[in-house]
Scaffold this motif. Structure first.
Motif, PDB file in Angstrom:
ATOM      1  N   GLY A  79       0.738  -1.168   0.056  1.00 39.76           N
ATOM      2  CA  GLY A  79       0.033  -0.169   0.003  1.00 39.76           C
ATOM      3  C   GLY A  79       0.834   1.274  -0.044  1.00 39.76           C
ATOM      4  O   GLY A  79       0.283   2.396   0.044  1.00 39.76           O
ATOM      5  N   ASP A  80       2.305   1.117  -0.272  1.00 41.75           N
ATOM      6  CA  ASP A  80       2.934   2.305  -0.012  1.00 41.75           C
ATOM      7  C   ASP A  80       3.136   3.149  -1.359  1.00 41.75           C
ATOM      8  O   ASP A  80       3.845   4.071  -1.303  1.00 41.75           O
ATOM      9  N   GLY A  81       2.458   2.453  -2.373  1.00 40.24           N
ATOM     10  CA  GLY A  81       2.744   3.063  -3.808  1.00 40.24           C
ATOM     11  C   GLY A  81       2.116   2.573  -4.921  1.00 40.24           C
ATOM     12  O   GLY A  81       1.310   1.271  -4.643  1.00 40.24           O
ATOM     13  N   PRO A  82       2.160   2.851  -5.962  1.00 41.72           N
ATOM     14  CA  PRO A  82       1.690   2.014  -7.244  1.00 41.72           C
ATOM     15  C   PRO A  82       2.088   0.538  -7.116  1.00 41.72           C
ATOM     16  O   PRO A  82       3.335   0.266  -7.081  1.00 41.72           O
ATOM     17  N   PHE A  83       1.087  -0.261  -7.272  1.00 43.15           N
ATOM     18  CA  PHE A  83       1.326  -1.639  -7.094  1.00 43.15           C
ATOM     19  C   PHE A  83       1.095  -2.706  -8.182  1.00 43.15           C
ATOM     20  O   PHE A  83      -0.313  -2.488  -8.460  1.00 43.15           O
TER      21      PHE A  83
END
Length: 452
Positions: free
Chosen positions: A67-71
């Protein structure tokens, strides 16, 4: 103080009973390079609990969470939104502690949940029956191959090149001890599957043909013709589904003639969870139910005519003679099955179809945007929420450069097939409902920058 319940004489007696000269003889199957010889370099002899917690927390902060960035990672494990109600309900005490329902009169809740789970899986897969879950998709795949051998009394399995390489690896590991012959290979970086070639290769020694749907490259094909070829040759068709959300839009394998359908249920209700625990799904035609591994819960009525649930079939070694058992899997993923069933219930049929539609729509948008990056092309002619890109250079180092820019940009085929240079430029990209338009734009921009 160490707890050492066995004496040297106890150990010697046990070794003599199994015919081993030393403890080391029990580990001969473990490659020498994987065995620990002495202390682990770099680790202190001891540390306080507080110091260990601080050290591990510092290491964890170096990770980039989903969930920390585009995945855009997939390839068998998918990031979907799991409603908070799923986690709340599975932590209720009566569910969290429930295990094997040996006494049905006091385990009606557990049995009913498993019955509903089986019904959902059978409906999803298009099969007559489904069991009460297995460990994960890869071991379920192997159990299907063994089941096909019992039914056909043949010992050769044809594995599609589009089958996940980790599933192939599990099958190869297990086949060493059963004598099954596995015929497999790596996929080609092209739009078409190898299913026509598989159909042509079926002979009188083949017990089953195993295909993945959608496959490791995201390709989707009609398995009806292959199912007909298997039936004509007396072999079984096994379909593997690693992304069950796809079945909200595409036709179920059982409806196209698959005899056994297995898969990974992680995508519905379970979450990524750093690789596990996951959930094995297993369904088949009704005529093969007595050869199905695991357990089967059934619905009945009691002496007063009231609806009730029982453990109908349990063909594992805990319950019957070992030589009669269809599987040595001694448990099911009960809590993960519950999470799957709760999420499926919350979605319903319309919700699942809607969720699948969102996934496919966003995947199409991502594929279109990424294919516009200079040097990048889309390999797939059809896909659900996962597709393969051809890059102008090897994808593996590009993945690392994207991660440094805060984008987890998919799974490189060079990682899945390290010994196959022909696949090095392939990049498998997964797009779910958790991906936003901003994520897609960030991915495309970062990819363009690292390829420049």
């Amino acid at each position: 103080m160490r707890y050492l319940p066995l004496t040297s004489d106890d150990r010697a007696a046990m070794l003599a009973a199994v015919g081993a000269a030393s403890i080391d003889d029990l580990f001969v199957d473990v490659p020498a390079a994987a065995r620990l010889d002495g202390a682990i370099a770099g680790l202190p002899d001891h540390a306080s609990e507080l110091a260990v917690e601080r050290h591990m927390a510092a290491l964890a902060r170096r990770n980039m969470a989903a969930g920390d960035g585009p995945f855009f990672l997939g390839a068998g494990a998918y990031r979907h939104h799991v409603p908070a109600s799923v986690d709340h309900l599975i932590q209720r005490g009566e569910f969290l502690t429930a295990y094997t329902p040996y006494q049905p009169e006091i385990a009606q809740g557990t049995l009913q949940m498993l019955f509903e789970f089986q019904s959902q899986v059978a409906r999803l897969f298009g099969t007559d029956v489904a069991n009460a879950s297995m460990y994960d998709g890869s071991t379920a795949c192997w159990e299907a191959i063994v089941m096909a051998r019992r039914i056909t009394r043949r010992g050769k399995a044809l594995l599609s090149t589009g089958l996940h390489p980790h599933y192939r690896s599990v099958a190869r590991t297990m086949a060493k001890y059963t004598g099954d012959v596995l015929v497999d290979g790596d996929p080609a970086l092209e739009p078409g599957t190898d299913w026509a070639a598989l159909a042509a290769a079926i002979d009188k020694e083949v017990s089953c043909v195993v295909v993945q749907y959608p496959d490791i490259l995201g390709r989707i094909d009609d398995m009806s013709v292959l199912a007909t070829a298997c039936q004509a040759a007396g072999a079984l068709l096994i379909a593997v589904v690693t992304e069950p959300v796809a079945l909200g839009l595409i036709k179920a394998p059982g409806e196209m003639g698959a005899d056994i359908v297995v898969g990974e249920g992680q995508a519905i209700g379970v979450g990524l969870q750093f690789g596990g625990p996951y959930l094995g799904l297993f369904g088949c035609k009704a005529k093969y139910v007595r050869q199905m591994p695991g357990r089967l819960c059934g619905e009945t009525v009691d002496a007063n005519g009231k609806r009730g649930f029982v453990l109908t079939l349990s063909t594992r070694e805990q319950h019957i003679r070992r030589e009669k058992a269809t599987s040595n899997i001694c448990t099911n993923s009960g809590l993960c099955a519950l999470a799957f069933s709760i999420h499926m219930t919350l979605l319903g049929e319309a919700g699942l179809r809607g969720l699948a539609g969102i996934n496919h729509g966003r995947a199409r948008a991502a594929a279109a945007a990424l294919a516009k990056v200079p040097g990048v092309s889309l390999m797939n002619e059809s896909f659900f929420n996962e597709f393969t890109l051809r890059l102008p250079v090897a994808a593996r180092p590009i993945i690392h450069e994207l991660a440094e820019k805060g984008v987890l940009g998919g799974v490189s085929l060079g990682r899945l097939y390290p010994d196959n240079d022909a696949l090095a430029n392939g990049l498998v990209v997964a797009v779910t409902e958790t991906v936003t338009e901003e994520d897609i734009a960030a991915f495309a921009a970062a990819l363009k920058e690292v390829l420049a």
